[in-house]
Design an enzyme around this catalytic site. Structure first.
Site, PDB file in Angstrom:
ATOM      1  N   CYS A   1       0.846  -1.204   0.000  1.00 24.97           N
ATOM      2  CA  CYS A   1       0.000   0.000   0.000  1.00 24.97           C
ATOM      3  C   CYS A   1       0.874   1.245   0.000  1.00 24.97           C
ATOM      4  CB  CYS A   1      -0.903   0.006   1.232  1.00 24.97           C
ATOM      5  SG  CYS A   1       0.023   0.104   2.785  1.00 24.97           S
TER       6      CYS A   1
ATOM      7  N   ASP B   1      57.923  -3.740  21.820  1.00 24.06           N
ATOM      8  CA  ASP B   1      57.439  -4.653  22.848  1.00 24.06           C
ATOM      9  C   ASP B   1      58.131  -5.992  22.564  1.00 24.06           C
ATOM     10  OD1 ASP B   1      55.741  -5.846  24.842  1.00 24.06           O
ATOM     11  OD2 ASP B   1      54.608  -6.721  23.191  1.00 24.06           O
TER      12      ASP B   1
ATOM     13  N   CYS C   1       3.174   1.619   2.936  1.00 21.17           N
ATOM     14  CA  CYS C   1       4.423   0.847   2.825  1.00 21.17           C
ATOM     15  C   CYS C   1       5.455   1.624   2.022  1.00 21.17           C
ATOM     16  CB  CYS C   1       4.175  -0.488   2.123  1.00 21.17           C
ATOM     17  SG  CYS C   1       3.047  -1.574   2.990  1.00 21.17           S
TER      18      CYS C   1
END
Length: 881
Positions: free
Chosen positions: A81, A503, A84
């Site tokens: 519709c 590291d 929508c």
């Protein structure tokens, strides 16, 4: 909350245009940061909630430029519709980058107008899905490549311009050579005017852009070209009424050369942004998905997380996933720069767009759309290319005042020639040795020629292209090698780094323990010691136990479950193996059970001094042997640390490990400064202390535990692995997790910044030298235009030469096939290439070191050195053959 926009802009032709757009955007309320990238033709904007896309587009259009838009139409299922249709429309309009959306209820189709780069097909599909509807069919390709389109348009304009300019040149030859105006004076001048008109019409965009910019009181490069060609053309009609030369034909030539320069510039800029386009081309368009036991080919945008994809040999893996069935070799060179294929089997992650080379694979999709590895790489590349390098600030300041200053100088040139000819005439006479300088022309002609030369020779484009093109090429070159640069500032800062901090665990080392040595007691065998230890550790969850089991499996030693198993926390394990009690663990476990360690006491102490963890193995109270475990240093770490030292950089290591282990690793690698037993939060403090000492510090870590230190350093270099590149803390990400990328990134930074400085020098030097020459009448307008076009191309060409940069470490190969990029020395005897790092023999002669491929060559050399020093011809065969 800060918002980010990346808006494409159409119509910018020079650095002044980019500066004008920046100025217009900075005037908007809520704008925090703006950068307009001329080569990429995009604006990168940061702002708050007050700022909206509509306001940004309005500001760009008000400045006289345009934002390209595209339209997509697709079918939407489930619309029943008008309500929508309205619901889907509203959902699509909420997608960032969508300008308008309309849904036709009758045809059940949505038409969306959007800005490419801001909105994509995936965004539309997601919006429709979340609204409760479905997209029935996806267009496989949304748009034509904008770069190729612009290049083709520029090429057509150039060809059309020369179609009329070449006849002008041919017609002018008799006049320039013999002074003959064929067929008559009037016909010749009229012909020049009529033939030049189509050329100026072809270049009408230049006039439109230039006039528009001038009316907004922000003149640009096109204003200068438009004025130069316009004034030159007007001399044609005016020559019928006033005593001035006809330069209408020259106007056509200037425009033809200008359009040629534009085409070549578009082509060169296209090459500069090639990295992103190449990545976009790698994207798979479709995927084979298993649905209800059947293969179904669907557009890539419809693939969902969890889908099982079927990938045949020679095909691209559609999206990031995990192998659930099959084994194959996968070419991951597009992601990691690693040329050797990687073996993949069940449980292994694969990267979308990499190539399956051998077997059939079934892959479960784990990342789709914007979350894939390729999408993240493209995003990071665009972010880097959208950043502004600090060195560019000077060029920006000059660019803003450049065109108004040139207009002022051109006007001043005309006035000086027209009102003070006696002052200017000696200057032009001094240049009469140049074939194109004619001091006998009338004062008005000389005034107009000099003014036009000043207008067309000035070039702000070279200034505007100097740093962005180098940054684009450098970031693309980095991406090809698995080095992702997140910002231009990081690239510039990296060249100034004085110390590189590493590291330890997972960065310099592999990050997991391995069995390094197996030392049997007298009368025992290595294989038996390892077998008994592996059987006892079969059920262990401890990393050391798993390492022992893994080593046994690698050596093909059969393992199995022990009859009894007991883990002793902090000590080791006690197990029953083949009916005997077996102890595997620390010295304390052995001492508590009365095991005599004297047979291996010296060996144990020696291994502990080397910072290795010693696991002892005993059976029925008797010592069988010792296993030495350690977290091995990465193979490439030695060469990387040596190369950094050779480059004049200090190295440091910050680790949470104990001092003994840290010092052992540092001594092995030649690291100068060590900080041990440092908690993750303490690493930031250590980085700051090093910054106080050295000022510029780069930190290399894994991007997880090291995130604070990566952020705290001047440049954070994060090691990624495979698909794990979403490391927010790193300024630079090394995709393949290879330490050699640290050296390559620093070398890339240095060479890229050198190119930027060369480009800026050339751009400034060109204008400083050429503009005064044009003012005194030493430059013909045609030559001036050719020089202007050449200056821009020189800057772009110099940036493209970055592709020839040699970034690899001497002697390093990341794979068996991949040869070192470094030059090798030559064996003076057999003339074979030798790597000094691995040369089996060397000797000193007259203060110089000579390297040999074999000891035989060295012996031959030492018998008669004079015979081989300086010899050019190689011997027929090598001494080792």
């Amino acid at each position: 909350m800060e918002k980010h926009w990346k808006v494409p802009i159409r119509g910018m032709t020079c650095a002044s245009c980019a500066s004008q757009v920046e100025k217009a955007l900075r005037g908007l309320p809520g704008v925090r940061e703006v950068f307009v990238n001329l080569p990429a033709e995009k604006a990168y904007i940061k702002g708050d909630e007050k700022l909206s896309l509509a306001k940004i587009i309005e500001a760009i259009k008000r400045a006289g430029y345009d934002v390209p838009t595209e339209t997509a139409t697709f079918a939407v299922g489930g619309i029943t519709c008008a309500s929508c249709a309205k619901h889907v429309e509203e959902a699509l309009k909420r997608v960032p980058g969508v300008l308008s959306a309309a849904v036709n209820l009758a045809t059940e189709k949505a038409t969306v107008t959007y800005i490419p780069g801001l909105a994509s097909w995936e965004d539309f599909r997601k919006a429709v899905s979340e609204a409760g509807y479905e997209v029935r069919k996806a267009p496989l390709e949304f748009r034509e490549d904008e770069t190729i389109k612009r290049m083709e348009e520029s090429r057509k304009r150039m060809i059309l311009a020369w179609a009329f300019t070449i006849p002008i040149l041919l017609w002018m030859l008799p006049e320039m050579t013999w002074g003959l105006m064929w067929p008559s004076h009037h016909v010749f001048h009229l012909g020049m005017i009529l033939l030049s008109l189509p050329v100026l019409f072809v270049g009408r965009r230049t006039f439109k852009s230039g006039i528009g910019a001038a009316l907004r009181l922000y003149p640009n490069m096109d204003t200068l070209i438009g004025l130069g060609t316009g004034v030159s053309f007007l001399t044609g009609p005016l020559s019928f009424f006033f005593p001035i030369e006809n330069y209408a034909g020259v106007a056509a030539m200037i425009m033809a050369f200008h359009l040629t320069g534009r085409y070549l510039e578009e082509k060169a800029k296209g090459r500069a942004s090639l990295a992103i386009r190449k990545l976009l081309e790698l994207e798979a368009k479709t995927a084979r998905v298993l649905r209800d036991g059947r293969e179904e080919e669907i557009p890539i945008d419809e693939v969902q997380v969890g889908d099982i994809l079927v990938v045949r040999p020679g095909e691209r893996i559609p999206t990031d996933g995990v192998v659930v069935e099959g084994e194959s070799a996968v070419d991951e060179s597009m992601a990691t720069g690693e040329s050797m294929p990687v073996r993949k089997g069940p449980g292994d992650e694969v990267i979308g767009s990499t190539v399956n080379q051998e077997g059939l694979l079934k892959v479960r999709a784990i990342r789709v759309g914007k979350d894939t590895f390729l999408a993240q790489v493209i995003r990071l590349l665009e972010e880097a290319q959208g950043a502004k390098v600090p060195i560019q600030e000077l060029a920006d300041k000059v660019t803003r005042a450049f065109v108004p200053a040139i207009l002022g100088l051109a006007f001043l040139t005309f006035l000086l020639w027209f009102f003070f000819p006696e002052l200017m005439k000696p200057l032009v006479e001094a240049g009469s040795f140049l074939p194109w300088v004619n001091p006998n022309l009338g004062v008005l002609t000389l005034a107009l020629v000099s003014m036009v030369s000043v207008l067309v020779i000035a070039c702000p484009c070279a200034l505007g292209l100097a740093t962005p093109t180098a940054l684009m090429v450098a970031s693309g070159l980095g991406a090809e090698r698995g080095i992702l640069i997140r910002s231009g500032e990081a690239l510039q800062t990296l060249k100034d780094v004085k110390v590189v901090v590493f590291d330890k665990t997972g960065t310099l080392t592999l990050g997991h323990p391995e069995v390094i040595d197996v030392v049997p007691a007298k009368g025992e065998k290595k294989e038996e010691v390892l077998r008994i230890a592996a059987l006892a550790e079969w059920g262990s969850e401890h990393p050391l136990g798993r390492a022992i089991l893994r080593r046994a499996q690698e050596e093909g030693i059969p393992t199995g479950e022990p009859e009894e198993f007991q883990a002793r926390r902090g000590l080791g394990v006690v197990a029953k193996v083949e009916g005997s009690e077996v102890l595997v663990g620390s010295r304390r476990l052995m001492e508590e059970n009365g095991v005599d360690l004297s047979p291996l006491e010296e060996v144990i102490l020696h291994l502990e001094e080397e910072a290795k963890t010693v696991i002892l193995v005993a059976k029925e109270g008797k010592l069988l042997g010792a296993l030495a475990l350690a977290d091995p240093v990465k193979d490439e770490a030695f060469l990387v640390l040596k190369e950094l030292k050779r480059m004049g950089l200090k190295t440091a290591m910050v680790t949470g490990d104990n001092w003994r282990t840290a010092k052992a690793v540092a001594e092995k690698l030649g690291i100068e400064e060590v900080r041990a037993q440092v908690l993750p939060e303490g690493k930031v403090r250590e980085v700051r202390l090093l910054q106080e000492k050295y000022r510029f510090v780069a930190f290399v870590g894994d991007g997880i535990n090291d995130a604070p230190a990566l952020k705290g350093a001047n440049v954070g270099i994060a090691l990624g692995t495979g698909t794990d590149i979403a490391i927010e803390a790193g300024d630079i990400i090394l995709v393949r997790g290879d330490l050699s990328g640290v050296v390559e990134a620093i070398k890339l930074s240095r060479v890229a910044f050198r190119k930027m400085r060369q480009n800026l020098f050339w751009a400034f030097f060109y204008n400083v030298v050429m503009v005064p020459l044009a003012m005194v009448g030493w430059m013909h307008p045609l030559l001036a235009e050719m020089a202007m076009a050449t200056s821009s191309l020189t800057v772009v060409g110099n940036s493209l030469s970055l592709h020839r940069a040699r970034l690899r470490i001497f002697g390093y190969t990341s794979s068996k096939k991949e040869a070192s990029m470094a030059e090798k020395v030559v064996d003076p005897v057999c003339k074979m290439e030798v790597d000094p790092e691995t040369a089996p023999a060397k000797t000193e002669y007259r203060g110089k070191t000579y390297y040999f491929c074999a000891p035989g060559c060295k012996t031959e050399f030492e018998r008669n050195p004079e015979k081989y020093v300086g010899e050019e011809k190689p011997k027929r065969r090598c001494c080792r053959r």
